[in-house]
Motif scaffolding. Sequence first.
Motif, PDB file in Angstrom:
ATOM      1  N   ARG A 105      32.379  48.671  33.725  1.00  0.00           N
ATOM      2  CA  ARG A 105      33.719  48.742  34.312  1.00  0.00           C
ATOM      3  C   ARG A 105      33.870  49.996  35.176  1.00  0.00           C
ATOM      4  O   ARG A 105      34.459  49.952  36.254  1.00  0.00           O
ATOM      5  CB  ARG A 105      34.755  48.734  33.181  1.00  0.00           C
ATOM      6  N   ALA A 155      39.585  44.475  24.128  1.00  0.00           N
ATOM      7  CA  ALA A 155      40.877  43.946  24.580  1.00  0.00           C
ATOM      8  C   ALA A 155      41.971  44.004  23.528  1.00  0.00           C
ATOM      9  O   ALA A 155      43.153  43.926  23.861  1.00  0.00           O
ATOM     10  CB  ALA A 155      40.698  42.496  25.049  1.00  0.00           C
ATOM     11  N   ASN A 178      49.122  38.311  36.071  1.00  0.00           N
ATOM     12  CA  ASN A 178      48.478  39.256  35.158  1.00  0.00           C
ATOM     13  C   ASN A 178      47.005  38.876  35.050  1.00  0.00           C
ATOM     14  O   ASN A 178      46.604  38.081  34.213  1.00  0.00           O
ATOM     15  CB  ASN A 178      49.150  39.214  33.789  1.00  0.00           C
ATOM     16  N   ARG A 179      46.215  39.450  35.929  1.00  0.00           N
ATOM     17  CA  ARG A 179      44.801  39.098  35.979  1.00  0.00           C
ATOM     18  C   ARG A 179      44.054  39.502  34.708  1.00  0.00           C
ATOM     19  O   ARG A 179      43.070  38.870  34.327  1.00  0.00           O
ATOM     20  CB  ARG A 179      44.159  39.770  37.198  1.00  0.00           C
ATOM     21  N   LYS A 180      44.519  40.568  34.070  1.00  0.00           N
ATOM     22  CA  LYS A 180      43.851  41.031  32.856  1.00  0.00           C
ATOM     23  C   LYS A 180      43.947  39.980  31.751  1.00  0.00           C
ATOM     24  O   LYS A 180      42.974  39.741  31.035  1.00  0.00           O
ATOM     25  CB  LYS A 180      44.476  42.350  32.395  1.00  0.00           C
ATOM     26  N   ARG A 181      45.102  39.342  31.623  1.00  0.00           N
ATOM     27  CA  ARG A 181      45.246  38.298  30.608  1.00  0.00           C
ATOM     28  C   ARG A 181      44.334  37.113  30.890  1.00  0.00           C
ATOM     29  O   ARG A 181      43.725  36.547  29.978  1.00  0.00           O
ATOM     30  CB  ARG A 181      46.707  37.830  30.540  1.00  0.00           C
TER      31      ARG A 181
END
Length: 217
Positions: A207, A63, A9-12
Amino acid sequence: MSFPFDFSNRKRVLFFILSIICGFLDYIICGFLDYIICDFVAWVNHLPLFCDTIFIMALSFLAGPWWGVLAGFFYHLIDFCLNRTLELGHWFIICHFLAALTAGYFKIWFIKKTDSSLALFIKLIILSLALCLIMSISGGIIGYILSYVEAYKAASSQTDFLTFLWDNKFQSKLLLQIAVRIPVNIADRFICTFAAWGIYLLAGILRKDEKRPLKNL
């Protein structure tokens, strides 16, 4: 022996790194820029500004509230690691947590993508006023408790205003601790809220640019 880290989970992972960066940036703002900008304002109107939750709130907008809470934790952890002292003033970490939670959940519950510019502006004003009350009440309660600890000394021009109110027969010490924070937090929360929202919008623009496909030359 290897210790694999789960990057599934790259977002975490990204948000965790951002929470450290945001906590550090707010620490820099409070610790260094305060002498350049905020002390000038304090010299003008005798009210200090802290501006120590701008990036914490921005991360809450981006986030979610609990990532902002983590950034607030890292703010105080960085302060502890650099100064190697656990001060009573670290109890104000609760104010950082409340700022992150209030900003994050306010965005989730009340701010919509379909809001007009005017509606968004009004909602950010409401958020600023809500944060002013929350920060003043929570900070006042903490200050009231710490006022009974001899080792704690609040070094701020707030004490001048506090003395003024005390001399004018402001009876409740708890209400006094809350009242003296309201003038400071009115300006401080407006600055933090709108600056944090601006950073959040900037992050959104960057983004989108990253996701935009390159045109063939």
